[in-house]
Every structure is written in structure tokens, then in C-alpha cells.
Design an enzyme around this catalytic site. Structure first.
Site, PDB file in Angstrom:
ATOM      1  N   GLY A  22       8.921 -30.834   0.026  1.00  0.00           N
ATOM      2  CA  GLY A  22      10.345 -31.067   0.209  1.00  0.00           C
ATOM      3  C   GLY A  22      10.732 -32.459  -0.214  1.00  0.00           C
ATOM      4  O   GLY A  22       9.938 -33.205  -0.822  1.00  0.00           O
ATOM      5  N   MET A  24      11.338 -35.099   1.622  1.00  0.00           N
ATOM      6  CA  MET A  24      10.719 -36.199   2.347  1.00  0.00           C
ATOM      7  C   MET A  24       9.207 -36.093   2.428  1.00  0.00           C
ATOM      8  O   MET A  24       8.537 -37.113   2.580  1.00  0.00           O
ATOM      9  CB  MET A  24      11.280 -36.263   3.778  1.00  0.00           C
ATOM     10  CG  MET A  24      12.705 -36.781   3.870  1.00  0.00           C
ATOM     11  SD  MET A  24      13.160 -37.223   5.566  1.00  0.00           S
ATOM     12  CE  MET A  24      12.988 -35.663   6.407  1.00  0.00           C
ATOM     13  N   LYS A  42       2.354 -32.557   7.736  1.00  0.00           N
ATOM     14  CA  LYS A  42       3.416 -33.018   6.865  1.00  0.00           C
ATOM     15  C   LYS A  42       3.195 -34.507   6.584  1.00  0.00           C
ATOM     16  O   LYS A  42       3.109 -35.319   7.512  1.00  0.00           O
ATOM     17  CB  LYS A  42       4.788 -32.794   7.509  1.00  0.00           C
ATOM     18  CG  LYS A  42       5.201 -31.331   7.533  1.00  0.00           C
ATOM     19  CD  LYS A  42       6.694 -31.165   7.758  1.00  0.00           C
ATOM     20  CE  LYS A  42       7.112 -29.727   7.585  1.00  0.00           C
ATOM     21  NZ  LYS A  42       8.580 -29.542   7.683  1.00  0.00           N
ATOM     22  N   VAL A  92       2.238 -21.983  11.275  1.00  0.00           N
ATOM     23  CA  VAL A  92       2.874 -20.679  11.505  1.00  0.00           C
ATOM     24  C   VAL A  92       2.734 -19.872  10.220  1.00  0.00           C
ATOM     25  O   VAL A  92       3.352 -20.206   9.205  1.00  0.00           O
ATOM     26  CB  VAL A  92       4.360 -20.841  11.881  1.00  0.00           C
ATOM     27  CG1 VAL A  92       5.000 -19.473  12.087  1.00  0.00           C
ATOM     28  CG2 VAL A  92       4.498 -21.691  13.135  1.00  0.00           C
ATOM     29  N   ASP A 135      19.050 -32.343  11.123  1.00  0.00           N
ATOM     30  CA  ASP A 135      18.772 -31.625   9.876  1.00  0.00           C
ATOM     31  C   ASP A 135      18.524 -30.140  10.149  1.00  0.00           C
ATOM     32  O   ASP A 135      17.563 -29.552   9.669  1.00  0.00           O
ATOM     33  CB  ASP A 135      17.562 -32.249   9.171  1.00  0.00           C
ATOM     34  CG  ASP A 135      17.485 -31.850   7.684  1.00  0.00           C
ATOM     35  OD1 ASP A 135      18.509 -31.399   7.145  1.00  0.00           O
ATOM     36  OD2 ASP A 135      16.415 -32.009   7.087  1.00  0.00           O
ATOM     37  N   LYS A 137      18.791 -26.466   9.492  1.00  0.00           N
ATOM     38  CA  LYS A 137      19.005 -25.656   8.294  1.00  0.00           C
ATOM     39  C   LYS A 137      17.954 -24.557   8.293  1.00  0.00           C
ATOM     40  O   LYS A 137      16.946 -24.639   9.016  1.00  0.00           O
ATOM     41  CB  LYS A 137      18.894 -26.501   7.028  1.00  0.00           C
ATOM     42  CG  LYS A 137      17.564 -27.235   6.873  1.00  0.00           C
ATOM     43  CD  LYS A 137      17.570 -28.141   5.652  1.00  0.00           C
ATOM     44  CE  LYS A 137      16.257 -28.922   5.529  1.00  0.00           C
ATOM     45  NZ  LYS A 137      16.252 -29.822   4.361  1.00  0.00           N
ATOM     46  N   PRO A 138      18.152 -23.489   7.517  1.00  0.00           N
ATOM     47  CA  PRO A 138      17.174 -22.395   7.510  1.00  0.00           C
ATOM     48  C   PRO A 138      15.769 -22.818   7.122  1.00  0.00           C
ATOM     49  O   PRO A 138      14.793 -22.208   7.547  1.00  0.00           O
ATOM     50  CB  PRO A 138      17.765 -21.404   6.495  1.00  0.00           C
ATOM     51  CG  PRO A 138      19.234 -21.672   6.516  1.00  0.00           C
ATOM     52  CD  PRO A 138      19.358 -23.155   6.719  1.00  0.00           C
TER      53      PRO A 138
END
Length: 878
Positions: A22, A24, A42, A92, A135, A137-138
Site C-alpha cells: 500500500g 504506507m 506490516k 487473516v 482511515d 475504508k474497505p
């Protein structure tokens, strides 16, 4: 893979592969070496990490790590290693909400609302702890089973605070995403609070229902300007037919001024909860239904939100019969359980204050007790490895009986020592047990017989014999026992759980006698329970579409007295139970999805099912499918339009073609070798029969009018013969077609052979026996050859659905282990040790059925999603 990063984390994590990237951060799948579990790591972009204040970033992450909520994906770890800033979450294996939107577009309204409720519930928890997401969002909502998990709480704020700035962009990275930014975020307002999350949730809800966000533009700057200056179109303009309360909820989230929005997530959640739990004021359905001769089995998702199919759950409940009588209405309905997976077969306590239910999987199912008013859930027993099911309260509420290990067990109602009450005998498992109204006896079913067990003396008295009796309930007067006859698999955990085969409600004199049918067996009729006055029974039926609750008046002689009354509309219930005073009703709402997925034939087996991609999608159940012999088509059955119909789909892609449209159900299609006909079985009278339908027009032709059960047809390679099996008697049959295309009398080919399939040369059948062996039967001699046999007492797989592999020499088969986990196997040549081809190692993608197929390049498999929750409704006298 970043080798420097892998080396920096090597003492704690082993990086396996990159799974996402993504603006970031980059996301890696890794193994937590200490706890031996998969995690997602991440890692912030190196240029961003180099510019941040690491200690402040990690401090903000630590605050967010304190959040503990079932709809928040927790932060497990964070740190700095060799200049990398990272944080760790559970991995997940499902999909993000973004991936689902991209695949399916707009969602069913009820599902969108359910997901919104869970996201808002997570926001309410975070806001109460002083954490604003910034943030929403889907992309930051993962789907685990059918539930939402919000990720990255505190990350946007951590980046912002670590740089000492609260601007829209930092180093070219959006702190927040333009499409979902509140006007105050878009305007770089330094005073952003929790109401910005409410705005973003509204944008996301708008997109889920309308299929697109309220504002779009060619550039991020255009989108930001629209948030500040433009009014969004009413969502009903984009999605006509949504309810006004839902539209109000979403549009209020999108107010430009924070003061005009919902002021807290709790306030918004309360509004959504009102939608999800209707109480009164709902159009009643006390008219008598017209019972159709061939029912339509329309399945729909779970009723866990308002604006969904639970349109008339506040409908008439009670003595609303043709002769008139005092009626009752259903009041407030409350969802008692909400975990992913199965929570089934609820039993409400006699005083209506507790619900006992079974929860788990086909491998592990436990009985739990939960207070209706809220409170701690209690495991009834200490055995966490057993399969416990069908709890029933004793009339005095002190004890619960349940089935486990083929026996009837009892335990104190709020937990305690378990003791066996009725053991299994001669390896015949007990499949139903019910207290007598005085608590002195238990009626139980073993095999196909109903017995009466007297607790004080331990004597057993035969009562009746019938076809697959189960789910019995003793009348309040003690004179009658109502049972289900047929389709025991409906409640049996495994591949056929929740199926739509026919069954009937029968009445049996408690003193002994012949069962008398109270309903027909044209559809699912399950879960009889007596009204407190003993003058009627309630039961679940799909006679008019989805499974709803019906009430049937009875004469004093236990006969039907009038027409059944449909009490709910679109409930999709699986079972029902009523408190002793008749003032509370508990029920399980069940839904199932099953679609076809595929993956390449592995060059280095075994492959993981996590690499599979969807071939079909949507809220449907596909039970049987087949790859055509020319490898051009997939044919399958689906309940997409209500009842089960046959569809054809080009393997090369395109839209499915619906082949059958009859009001009945057609299952397990097989396309003829020349592609001009399709064979399938359908319910014809008391048994299932094979039919062949020409695809260029014409009527379906019955292959063999026999009294035997006919299932799962398979064409001979030359198209001149069909084989099938009788599931009831475990017999394999073939029928030949003469030059005039007339079917000859069927010939029994083998006893015990299940799922027979033709060999590529048409000279033999292959199938498996009940003990897991694979055998071939030569045609026409009948010579039998065993090519695989699992060793007794070993962990060798028990074969299901064997057939020759794409090379024409190897044999492939599917199996399920003791925990219900599937594997696809291959046998080289004629025998030898099986080797795994595909492992179903993703718990979010189980496969319960036996079917598989291949076109020589890819493997096709059906993956399932089964969900059930328990609800309780108040019953109000009129």
C-alpha cells in the site's frame, strides 16, 4: 523478498512471502517463531520510516495495541529493526472488504448493514478508549468468515504524530484516503475527532450498498474538493428500494459539519441495532398460505440486520387457525450468539431465562448455556474434544440432556459432572432424545425405532418403528410424541448438514403404535415442538420458500386439524423451541453458501487451497458439479433462483446458462459426451429418480421408473449408457440405451459401490465402499478388483468420489479426516500409497462435500461457508 528485512527479523519471525503493498507499508506473511503461528507483518516504507520519530510512532502504536474487541484485528507486536519500522497482526487468510467489492460490486443490503454494524461497533470501542482510526475504508476491513475485522487502528495517527504534523499528506503518503476523508480532513483541519471516522463509515456504507462511493474524480484533489463542497446524491437514487431508516442513517453520517452527524459511534450503533431487532409494528402474516405441490427452496443469508428478509418476524404466533382463536404476536427479537461458524439447535429453558445450544464444527461441537438477558456463557461440560449436540432441558430446569458419542448424556444445567443416561447399543448411535413432561422418562431413537426409557428403573420399552425417525418431542399431556421422519442428515454434522431433502412430521402414540403423518414429505419439515397447551405443534418448513416457522393445529387424536399457518416470512430458521409458559421462543437462523473454486494441477504437490480462485460467486449453494467429458463445460446445480436448478458454464469464462427452470429441484448434473443432453436426479414421489433432458428442446425423460433411490448419474464415454447408485441400499446400477434412444431396464452391477464412475474406455466402473476402499467392477462380467484399501486402525485416508485422473491411469479421490478436514489425493497407476494433491489447509475455505473435477489443467472444487446464530423472541398475547 527484502533480504535485509528478513535478516533483521530472523530472531523472531521468518518471512515467507509478500502478500500486499500500500501507500504506507508492505505486508508480509511470516511465521511467529516463538508461538508457531502465521502473522502479518506490516513494514513502513523505508523513506517514510527514515523521516519519522520512531519512539513516538511506536508509542502511538502501543496505545492502539490496548484495544480488545471481537471486530478489531489486534496488534500483536511492533518495533524497529535495522531502520525498519513494523507492526504485527494475526494473519487473516480471508479477503478484504475491498476485494469483495471489486469481485461482486454492490452487496446485498442485509449483508452491507451487518458489516456496517460490526465496523461501527469496533469504532465505538476504540473511540471510548480515545483512539480515532482516521482511515476507515474497505481496504482496512478484513472478512473472517462472515464477520468484519477492522485493521490498522492508530496507524494513521501514529504516522501523523510521529512526523509532528497533522496534514493530509506526508512525504507523498496520504494520512487517510481521499475517497473516504471527512471534509475536515480534506481541509487539513487540525482538530479532527472521532466524528471523522463516522463520516468515513458513511462513505464506506454508501459504497457497499450503491456500488460506488458518493464522490469520485479524476484526481485526488477533485475528490477532496467534492467532500468539502458537494452534496452527495441520496443513496436511494443509486439503490432504489432501500428502507428510509437505513438511508437516514447513512446520509446523516455524510453531513458536512461534524455537529450534524451522529455524534458518537454508539449513537449510530443504537440506530442500527433498532433496525436489526424489530419489535412490533411489522406487517403480520396470519393469512393461510397456499401450499404448493413442488416447493421452491429459496435460501437467503442470515437475518442479522434490519432491512433484511426477516420482514415479518413480528407475525402471528399462537392459535391463529381457520376456526379462529386467541392469537399472539412476536415482540422484540434479540440475537443471542454472533460468533463465526455454527451455533445450532437451541433449547430454551422452561422459565425462558436461559438458552442451551451446540456450537462448533463437525469435528468438535460443545453444548453451551447462555442467559437470555446477557451474561457469561457457560460450557456445559469440561470435554472440549467431544461432539455434543441436541441439548434438551428437563421439565424442572435442573438438568440438560444431550447426545454425545452415540449415547444420551446428562449434566447439571449450569455445569457440573456429566453422566451417561442411555448408552449406545450394538454400535447403533442414538440420534434423538426427549424428556417426558414429568421428567420420569426419556423417549429416544436408536436406528429407526423409537423407545421409552424409564429413568427410575432403567427399563426400555419399544414404542414405534419408522423411516429415519429423529428430532422427537413429547406432548405436554404425555399422550403423543412428535418426530421427524426422513432426512436425518439435515441435523447430522457433515457434508449433508442443512440439505433440502424431503422429510415429514409424524405423530406417534406414547403408549405405542404406528406413526401417522401430520405433514407431507414434499419439502423440509423439521424441528417439531409442542405449544404449551398441547393443541398444536410448531415446526420449521420450506413449504413456501425459505425455512419459516409454521403452526399446525391438532385433534385430540394427534391428527392435523386444518391448514398449517405460516408464522414468519423469510426467516431461514433451522430449528425452533418454546418456553414452558409460551412467552419466549428461541430459534437458530442458518445460511449456507457453496461456490466452485479452481487451482492449477500442482507440479510439486500438495498445493494449498489458499491459492484457489473463485469460478462462481454469489449467495448460492452448489451441491453437485461435473466437468464435461470434452473438458469445455462446467455443469452444476445451484439454488440461485430459489429451488435447485441446473446451470452450464464455459470453462473458458462467460456467464452461466440456466438449463432447468422447473419448480422442483434438480441435482448432480452430468453432460452427455456429445454435449446435447444433461442427466440429473430429482425428487419424483418418495424417491429420487434419474432424468435426461435434451438441450436443444424437448421434455426430460425418466431413465428407469423404479422404487429404488437413484442418485449421481454418470455417462459412459460413448454416451450409450448411464450409471448411478441407490444410496439407501448401496447398489450401483447401469442402464443401456438402444439405437432408438430408448432406455432399457437397469441392471444392478455391484452391491456397496458408492458414486460409481465409468472408466475412460467404458469397460469398468470405479467407486468406493463405505469402509473407504476403492474398487473397480468390470462390465459386463462384474469382476471386482480392490485397488486401494486403508489399513485398519491407521490414519490412511478413506476414499470418497474416486475417478481416473486426467492422464487416464492414475486415480484421484477426496477424503475427510476425523476433524472434517478435506484432502484431494492421487494414486499412481493401480494402487500404491496415495499422495496428497490439494490440502484444504485454509480454515476459512472448508469443503464438506465429496465432489471434485478437472479439465486436465485445473482442479475444480466446491468450498463452503456455513453460518448459524441463535435468536430469542418475546411472544406477546394479543
Amino acid at each position: 523478498m527484502n533480504d535485509r528485512l528478513a535478516a533483521a527479523l530472523a530472531d523472531r519471525y521468518r518471512l515467507e512471502r509478500e502478500v500486499g503493498r500500500g501507500g504506507m507499508a508492505t505486508v508480509y506473511l511470516a511465521e511467529d517463531l516463538k508461538h508457531h503461528r502465521n502473522v502479518a507483518i506490516k513494514v513502513l516504507r523505508e523513506d517514510l520510516a527514515a523521516s519519522l520519530g520512531a519512539s513516538r510512532f511506536l508509542r502511538e502504536i502501543e496505545i492502539a495495541a490496548q484495544l480488545q474487541h471481537p471486530n478489531i484485528l489486534p496488534l500483536l507486536d511492533s518495533g524497529e529493526a535495522d531502520g525498519f519500522l513494523y507492526y504485527v497482526m494475526p494473519f487473516v487468510p480471508g479477503q478484504s472488504l475491498r476485494e469483495r467489492i471489486e469481485r461482486e460490486g454492490e452487496l446485498p443490503v442485509h449483508e452491507a448493514v451487518r458489516l456496517l454494524r460490526e465496523v461501527v461497533d469496533a469504532l465505538a470501542h476504540a473511540h471510548a478508549h480515545g483512539v480515532v482510526h482516521r482511515d476507515i475504508k474497505p481496504d482496512n476491513v478484513m472478512l473472517s468468515g462472515r464477520h468484519a475485522l477492522v485493521t490498522d487502528f492508530g496507524v494513521a495517527k501514529a504516522v501523523s504524530e510521529a512526523t509532528g504534523r497533522n496534514t493530509i499528506t506526508t512525504l507523498g503518503v496520504a494520512v487517510g484516503t481521499p475517497t473516504y476523508m471527512s471534509p475536515e480532513q480534506a481541509a487539513a483541519d487540525p482538530h479532527i475527532d472521532h466524528r471523522s471516522d463516522i463520516y468515513a463509515a458513511g462513505v464506506m456504507a454508501y459504497e457497499l450498498i450503491a456500488g460506488r462511493p458518493p464522490f469520485t474524480g479524476a484526481t485526488p484533489q477533485q475528490v477532496l474538493a467534492a467532500h468539502v463542497t458537494e452534496a452527495p446524491d441520496p443513496i436511494s437514487k443509486r439503490r432504489p428500494g432501500i428502507s428510509p431508516p437505513l438511508e437516514h442513517a447513512i446520509m446523516r453520517c455524510l453531513a458536512k459539519r461534524p455537529a450534524d452527524r451522529w455524534q458518537t459511534a454508539d449513537e449510530l450503533l443504537a440506530h442500527l441495532e433498532q433496525l436489526a431487532t424489530p419489535s412490533g409494528g411489522i406487517t403480520p402474516t396470519d393469512t393461510h398460505p397456499v401450499m404448493r405441490p413442488a416447493p421452491s427452496h429459496w435460501r437467503i443469508p442470515l437475518a442479522t440486520a434490519a432491512v433484511i428478509v426477516l420482514i415479518a418476524l413480528g407475525s402471528v404466533l399462537g392459535h391463529a387457525f381457520s376456526r379462529g382463536g386467541p392469537a399472539m404476536t412476536l415482540g422484540q427479537s434479540t440475537q443471542i450468539t454472533a460468533d463465526a461458524g455454527l451455533e445450532i439447535l437451541p433449547a430454551i429453558s422452561p422459565d425462558g431465562k436461559f438458552v442451551a445450544y451446540a456450537a462448533g464444527t463437525s469435528a468438535r461441537m460443545r453444548v453451551y448455556v447462555r442467559p437470555v438477558a446477557g451474561g457469561r456463557t457457560i460450557a456445559l461440560t469440561d470435554d472440549s474434544t467431544a461432539i455434543e449436540t441436541q441439548p434438551r432441558w428437563a421439565p424442572d430446569g435442573s438438568t440438560i440432556l444431550f447426545l454425545s458419542g452415540g449415547a444420551v448424556m446428562t449434566a447439571p444445567a449450569l455445569g457440573g459432572a456429566t453422566r451417561p443416561l442411555i448408552p449406545p447399543a450394538d454400535r447403533a448411535a442414538i440420534r434423538s432424545a426427549a424428556w417426558s413432561p414429568d421428567g420420569h422418562d426419556v423417549a429416544f431413537v436408536r436406528g429407526d425405532s423409537l423407545y421409552d426409557f424409564t429413568i427410575a428403573g432403567g427399563s426400555i420399552r419399544p414404542v414405534a418403528h419408522g423411516d429415519q425417525l429423529h428430532s422427537c418431542a413429547w406432548s405436554p399431556t404425555g399422550d403423543w410424541i412428535a418426530c421427524v421422519s426422513g432426512n436425518y442428515e439435515f441435523l447430522k454434522l457433515g457434508r449433508d448438514f442443512g440439505n433440502i431433502a424431503g422429510s415429514s412430521i409424524v405423530m406417534i402414540p406414547a403408549r405405542g403404535g404406528t406413526p401417522v403423518a401430520a405433514t407431507d414429505s414434499s419439502g423440509v419439515h423439521q424441528s417439531p415442538v409442542w405449544a404449551p397447551d398441547g393443541r398444536s405443534i410448531f415446526y420449521v418448513s420450506n413449504a413456501a420458500g425459505p425455512r419459516d416457522i409454521y403452526q399446525l393445529p391438532l385433534t385430540r387424536r394427534g391428527r392435523a386439524d386444518g391448514t398449517p399457518v405460516r408464522l414468519t416470512t423469510g426467516l431461514n430458521a433451522m430449528s425452533v423451541t418454546i418456553s414452558a409458559d409460551g412467552l419466549r421462543l428461541a430459534y437458530a437462523v442458518y445460511t449456507a453458501k457453496a461456490n466452485i473454486w479452481s487451482l492449477p494441477i500442482p507440479t510439486t504437490p500438495p498445493a494449498s487451497i489458499s491459492t484457489a480462485t473463485a469460478v462462481t460467486s454469489g449467495s448460492q449453494v452448489i451441491e453437485g458439479f461435473r466437468v464435461s467429458l470434452d473438458r469445455r463445460w462446467l455443469v452444476y446445480d445451484s439454488n440461485l433462483h430459489g429451488n435447485a436448478d441446473i446451470y452450464r458454464l464455459s470453462i473458458g469464462g462467460g456467464e452461466p446458462e440456466r438449463i432447468t427452470t422447473a419448480p422442483g429441484d434438480e441435482f448432480q448434473p452430468a453432460l452427455s459426451p456429445d454435449g446435447t443432453e444433461v442427466a440429473y436426479h430429482t425428487i419424483a414421489g418418495p424417491v429420487r429418480q434419474i432424468f435426461v433432458l435434451p438441450l436443444n428442446g424437448g421434455s426430460p425423460q425418466r431413465v428407469a421408473a423404479t422404487e429404488t433411490e437413484q442418485r449421481v448419474a454418470d455417462w459412459a464415454p460413448d454416451g450409450t449408457a448411464l450409471t448411478w447408485y441407490d444410496r439407501i441400499h448401496s447398489l450401483a446400477w447401469t442402464a443401456q440405451r438402444d439405437p432408438d434412444r430408448r432406455w432399457q431396464a437397469p441392471v444392478m452391477r455391484s452391491a456397496g459401490l458408492l458414486w460409481p464412475r465409468w472408466s475412460p474406455d467404458g469397460h469398468a466402473l470405479i467407486g468406493n465402499l463405505a469402509d473407504g476402499r476403492i474398487v473397480t467392477v468390470a462390465i459386463p462380467s462384474g469382476t471386482t478388483d480392490t485397488i486401494y484399501s486403508p489399513r485398519p486402525g491407521s490414519s490412511d485416508p478413506h476414499a470418497e468420489w474416486p475417478a481416473w485422473g486426467p492422464d487416464g491411469h492414475s486415480v484421484w479421490f477426496k477424503s475427510h479426516d476425523d476433524e472434517g478436514t478435506a484432502t484431494l489425493w492421487s494414486l499412481a497407476g493401480r494402487g500404491g500409497e496415495p499422495r496428497p494433491l490439494v490440502r484444504f489447509d485454509d480454515p476459512m475455505r472448508p469443503s464438506y462435500r465429496v465432489e471434485w473435477g478437472t479439465d486436465g489443467r485445473r482442479i475444480f472444487l466446491a468450498l463452503n461457508d456455513r453460518q448459524s446464530d441463535v435468536w430469542v423472541a418475546e411472544v406477546n398475547p394479543r
